[in-house]
Write an enzyme that holds these catalytic residues in place. Structure first.
Site, short mmCIF file in Angstrom:
data_model
loop_
_atom_site.label_atom_id
_atom_site.label_comp_id
_atom_site.label_asym_id
_atom_site.label_seq_id
_atom_site.Cartn_x
_atom_site.Cartn_y
_atom_site.Cartn_z
CG ASP A 295 -6.73 -0.19 0.41
OD1 ASP A 295 -6.00 0.81 0.25
OD2 ASP A 295 -6.55 -1.04 1.31
CG ASP B 246 -3.58 -1.17 -1.66
OD1 ASP B 246 -3.45 0.00 -1.27
OD2 ASP B 246 -4.01 -2.07 -0.93
CB SER C 80 -0.96 -0.02 1.19
OG SER C 80 -1.83 1.08 1.15
CG ASP D 19 -3.85 3.61 -0.74
OD1 ASP D 19 -4.54 3.28 -1.74
OD2 ASP D 19 -4.02 3.10 0.38
#
Length: 496
Positions: free
Chosen positions: A281, A279, A132, A277
């Site tokens: 999510d 990834d 992340s 960010d």
């Protein structure tokens, strides 16, 4: 369906016990070459597959509920754009195949694509290889089980760790099969169901993908929106996935990392700024003035939007910043359900309460219609729909919240002389004479009526995190921020 081949990684034939200290409260995160490498990823993949497959076999043998029996005995896996992610993914794939479990390789993905694919393919579980927003020398694995349900230390993660560490794997005479399924069409179609494109009005958007995994998904969503006739103008920033992260690790929680998005919003006179960010999510929003909007106020805004659509529904939120969210839920006749922060805890509480939406101030947003999972793409789609429906700017939507319940934003501190539990006990003692309302649901929350604070240890980093808020009293808030930060300094807590 095409077939993917694992890389040249070759696992050991015998497995001595080892210690794997990269397991956290609800995922796996470690420093490369220190407590995470291909050998560890292999063992984690093999342990994960063995445990899930044994549970599946037991359910079939016992003619258990359709919840398990109707699953496909396969595991999905994806990875972000970090250069270390693909080798770790291939090692984990090798482990799962050696456990006799079929694997579906999704290619480069964001975490929410794994959540979607786990349910879409009726898989036993899913893995996203990602760190992340962590530094470049870190990586990790996020795990889910059937129906995209979370796995935490108290619900399976410790069992996976114990098996991975022991190396006592069962030997399956038949290896699993590997498929490469990288088409994102079904995922994109599902995400698009959250908004009514006919309601959209002309908007100019700045979208900063941070050179992470978001760019390709943003492109697909924009194509769908334009095809549907949405009158949008898009400015992309740091859009190309690049594991070198030439513009810095994508983490808009760091103020310096917000500047590019803020400047682009102002330069292009955009209506909205959006950043992700690594990834994707998490979704971060900037108003038409380039101002970063703290995640807690976005939670209130989306809670209000959902309660307008779905009256009397439950809304889940975390205990770090609560005044505004609780006021919104009460004023719109919703059911307020508080949960410990962290995705596995939020998701479990949402399933138990049947909540339509859940939000964390850290910019994680969860949706019942997305398998109770978090998505970074759905929030900005909902926001552009909300701007169109209300005819208001983002600043107009949130300014009332900010004035009514000002907050400090999350402040992080490195600990130099004392550990987090010691500091938390000491600050509770410091304020005990004032007899505040106390909660230890997540760290320590002390509520004094006119103001409150939450102090908690990070679940993923060696930090302690502070949030302070007040009821419409900015001078009081400023005073308390100064007071507590000075006290923390005396305890050896240095601003991160």
């Amino acid at each position: 369906m095409s077939t993917s081949a694992t890389n040249g990684y070759q696992p050991a034939t015998e497995f001595d016990p080892i210690v794997i200290d990269s397991f956290k409260a609800y995922d796996i995160r470690g420093e490369l070459g220190v407590n995470l490498d291909e050998h560890i990823a292999y063992r984690i993949g093999r342990a994960f597959a063995q445990i899930l497959f044994q549970r599946y076999q037991a359910a079939v043998a016992n003619q258990a509920s359709d919840d398990m029996v109707n699953l496909q005995p396969a595991i999905v896996i994806g990875s972000d754009i970090r250069h270390s992610s693909e080798p770790l993914k291939q090692a984990a794939i090798k482990g799962m195949i050696d456990a006799g479990v079929d694997v579906i390789d999704l290619g480069m993905t964001g975490t929410e694509e794994v959540y979607f694919a786990t349910s879409h393919y009726h898989a036993l579980g899913g893995i996203e290889v990602t760190a992340s927003h962590n530094p470049i020398n870190y990586n990790g694995l996020k795990l889910v089980k059937e129906h995209s349900k979370p796995i935490s230390a108290d619900d399976g993660l410790a069992e996976i760790q114990a098996l991975a560490e022991s190396g006592q794997f069962t030997k399956d005479n038949q290896s699993g099969k590997l498929q490469l399924l990288t088409d994102k069409g079904a995922y994109i179609e599902h995400v698009m169901t959250f908004i009514d494109t006919d309601k959209l009005k002309p908007l100019k958007l700045v979208i900063n993908s941070g050179n992470g995994s978001a760019g390709p998904v943003v492109d697909l969503l924009i194509d769908k929106l334009i095809q549907a006739g949405a009158p949008l103008e898009i400015v992309t920033l740091h859009h190309t996935p690049d594991g070198n992260f030439p513009n810095g690790i994508p983490n808009p929680m760091i103020e310096a990392n917000r500047i590019a998005t803020q400047q682009a919003v102002l330069a292009h006179k955009a209506d909205l700024g959006i950043a992700f960010d690594g990834d994707f999510d998490r979704c971060f929003l900037f108003d038409e003035n380039g101002e970063f909007i703290d995640g807690s106020y976005i939670v209130g805004m989306l809670a209000q939007a959902f309660l307008n659509k779905y009256p009397n529904e439950a809304i889940v939120y975390d205990p770090r910043v609560i005044y505004n969210t609780e006021a919104v839920i009460k004023n719109h006749n919703g059911k307020a359900v508080i949960s410990k922060s962290g995705h596995s805890f939020i998701k479990q509480v949402m399933r138990e309460s049947g909540a339509v939406y859940g939000g964390e101030m850290s910019a994680h947003h969860y949706f019942r219609g997305f398998f109770y999972c978090d998505s970074g793409m759905i929030p900005w789609l909902l926001t552009i729909e909300l701007l169109a429906i209300t005819g208001k700017t983002l600043s107009e939507l949130v300014t009332g919240y900010i004035h009514a319940y000002p907050s400090s934003g999350e402040r992080n501190f490195h600990l130099t002389t004392q550990d987090a539990p010691t500091i938390i006990r000491a600050i509770e003692e410091k304020f005990s004479v004032q007899k505040p309302t106390k909660s230890t649901l997540d760290g320590l929350s002390l509520n004094f009526g006119a103001w409150r604070f939450n102090l908690r240890a990070s679940n993923t980093e060696p930090l302690i995190r502070l949030n302070i808020e007040s009821r419409g009293d900015e001078p009081l808030l400023a005073t308390k921020i100064q007071e507590i930060q000075q006290w923390l300094a005396l305890q050896g807590a240095v601003p991160a």
